[in-house]
Design a protein around this motif. Structure first.
Motif, short mmCIF file in Angstrom:
data_model
loop_
_atom_site.label_atom_id
_atom_site.label_comp_id
_atom_site.label_asym_id
_atom_site.label_seq_id
_atom_site.Cartn_x
_atom_site.Cartn_y
_atom_site.Cartn_z
N ALA A 94 -69.08 10.29 72.55
CA ALA A 94 -69.72 9.08 72.85
C ALA A 94 -71.30 9.22 73.56
O ALA A 94 -72.08 8.41 73.41
CB ALA A 94 -68.90 8.38 74.25
N GLU A 95 -71.50 10.37 74.13
CA GLU A 95 -72.98 10.52 74.61
C GLU A 95 -73.58 11.85 73.92
O GLU A 95 -72.91 12.75 73.85
CB GLU A 95 -72.74 10.93 76.16
CG GLU A 95 -72.12 9.46 76.77
CD GLU A 95 -72.98 8.35 76.80
OE1 GLU A 95 -74.25 8.41 76.70
OE2 GLU A 95 -72.23 7.29 76.84
N HIS A 96 -74.77 11.84 73.96
CA HIS A 96 -75.51 13.07 73.51
C HIS A 96 -76.02 13.59 74.91
O HIS A 96 -77.11 13.47 75.30
CB HIS A 96 -76.84 12.54 72.54
CG HIS A 96 -77.36 13.86 71.91
ND1 HIS A 96 -76.80 14.39 71.02
CD2 HIS A 96 -78.68 14.35 72.17
CE1 HIS A 96 -77.56 15.29 70.65
NE2 HIS A 96 -78.73 15.34 71.12
N ASP A 97 -75.27 14.49 75.54
CA ASP A 97 -75.33 15.17 76.74
C ASP A 97 -75.21 16.58 76.73
O ASP A 97 -74.27 17.44 76.10
CB ASP A 97 -74.24 14.36 77.62
CG ASP A 97 -74.19 15.06 79.12
OD1 ASP A 97 -75.17 15.32 79.40
OD2 ASP A 97 -73.05 15.02 79.64
N GLU A 98 -76.48 17.11 77.26
CA GLU A 98 -76.61 18.57 77.52
C GLU A 98 -75.46 19.42 78.25
O GLU A 98 -74.97 20.27 77.91
CB GLU A 98 -77.87 19.04 77.82
CG GLU A 98 -78.49 20.18 77.71
CD GLU A 98 -80.11 20.51 77.66
OE1 GLU A 98 -80.25 21.94 77.52
OE2 GLU A 98 -80.61 19.72 77.98
N GLY A 99 -74.94 18.71 79.04
CA GLY A 99 -74.18 19.03 80.01
C GLY A 99 -72.88 19.18 79.44
O GLY A 99 -72.07 20.42 79.71
N LEU A 100 -72.28 18.41 78.60
CA LEU A 100 -71.23 18.23 77.83
C LEU A 100 -71.29 19.33 76.69
O LEU A 100 -70.38 20.26 76.42
CB LEU A 100 -71.09 16.88 76.85
CG LEU A 100 -69.93 16.78 75.74
CD1 LEU A 100 -69.69 15.48 76.14
CD2 LEU A 100 -70.35 17.24 74.63
N VAL B 45 -76.11 16.64 67.19
CA VAL B 45 -77.08 15.83 66.55
C VAL B 45 -77.16 14.55 67.32
O VAL B 45 -76.05 13.83 67.25
CB VAL B 45 -76.94 15.75 65.02
CG1 VAL B 45 -78.00 14.82 64.24
CG2 VAL B 45 -76.97 16.91 64.36
N ASP B 46 -78.29 14.03 67.71
CA ASP B 46 -78.43 12.88 68.31
C ASP B 46 -78.36 11.87 67.34
O ASP B 46 -79.12 11.80 66.20
CB ASP B 46 -79.76 12.69 69.12
CG ASP B 46 -80.17 11.38 69.50
OD1 ASP B 46 -79.09 10.47 69.91
OD2 ASP B 46 -81.11 11.10 70.21
N LEU C 91 -82.15 17.73 68.25
CA LEU C 91 -81.11 18.47 67.62
C LEU C 91 -80.73 19.62 68.67
O LEU C 91 -81.99 20.35 69.19
CB LEU C 91 -81.40 19.08 66.38
CG LEU C 91 -82.09 18.04 65.30
CD1 LEU C 91 -82.43 18.74 64.12
CD2 LEU C 91 -80.78 17.20 64.85
N HIS C 92 -79.62 19.89 69.27
CA HIS C 92 -79.48 21.17 70.06
C HIS C 92 -78.77 22.21 69.22
O HIS C 92 -77.44 21.81 68.86
CB HIS C 92 -78.60 20.62 71.15
CG HIS C 92 -79.23 19.60 72.11
ND1 HIS C 92 -79.65 20.08 73.28
CD2 HIS C 92 -79.63 18.29 72.16
CE1 HIS C 92 -80.45 19.00 74.09
NE2 HIS C 92 -80.42 18.31 73.40
#
Length: 127
Positions: free
Chosen positions: A62-68, A91-92, A98-99
């Motif tokens: 659901a979220e583009h979250d670096e912590g996740l 991918v956002d 892009l991570h």
């Protein structure tokens, strides 16, 4: 369906030193760990696609979250030891970032690419 803002693609490769039974055992451990982790962090529409010498995984968040993303890497990296290594790409949905995570020998490293807008990026060289 809830709007999903992030999609994950993962590729885990098995070294040829693993026997067939060892590969199946390691893959089962990896799938179980990832399935539990995805449930814990709200992953949806999980797809595991074994290819014999690799495992490809796709999941929505659901979220583009670096912590996740870090939570996923923290859970999965201990499974990647010796003859197994992996890459995970988040991918956002808006293609803003892009991570990329590289995982091997129980550790992971992160790389982030901020994707420019089309006009901004047209004048730059991409490799």
């Amino acid at each position: 369906m809830a709007l999903m803002h992030s999609e994950m693609f993962a590729n885990f490769v098995y070294d040829q030193t693993l026997t067939y039974n060892e590969l199946l055992e390691r893959e089962a451990e990896l799938v179980e760990t990832m399935q539990t982790t995805f449930e814990d962090v709200g992953g949806a529409h999980v797809e595991f696609a074994p290819t014999g010498d690799a495992l490809n995984v796709q999941c929505l968040f659901a979220e583009h979250d670096e912590g996740l993303f870090h939570a996923v890497c923290d859970a999965v990296s201990p499974m990647l030891r010796g003859a197994v290594e992996g890459r995970i790409l988040f991918v956002d949905r808006n293609l803003g970032t892009l991570h990329l995570y590289l995982l091997a020998d129980g550790v992971w490293r992160e790389g982030v690419l901020r994707v420019p807008g089309a006009r901004e990026g047209l004048g730059r060289c991409w490799t």
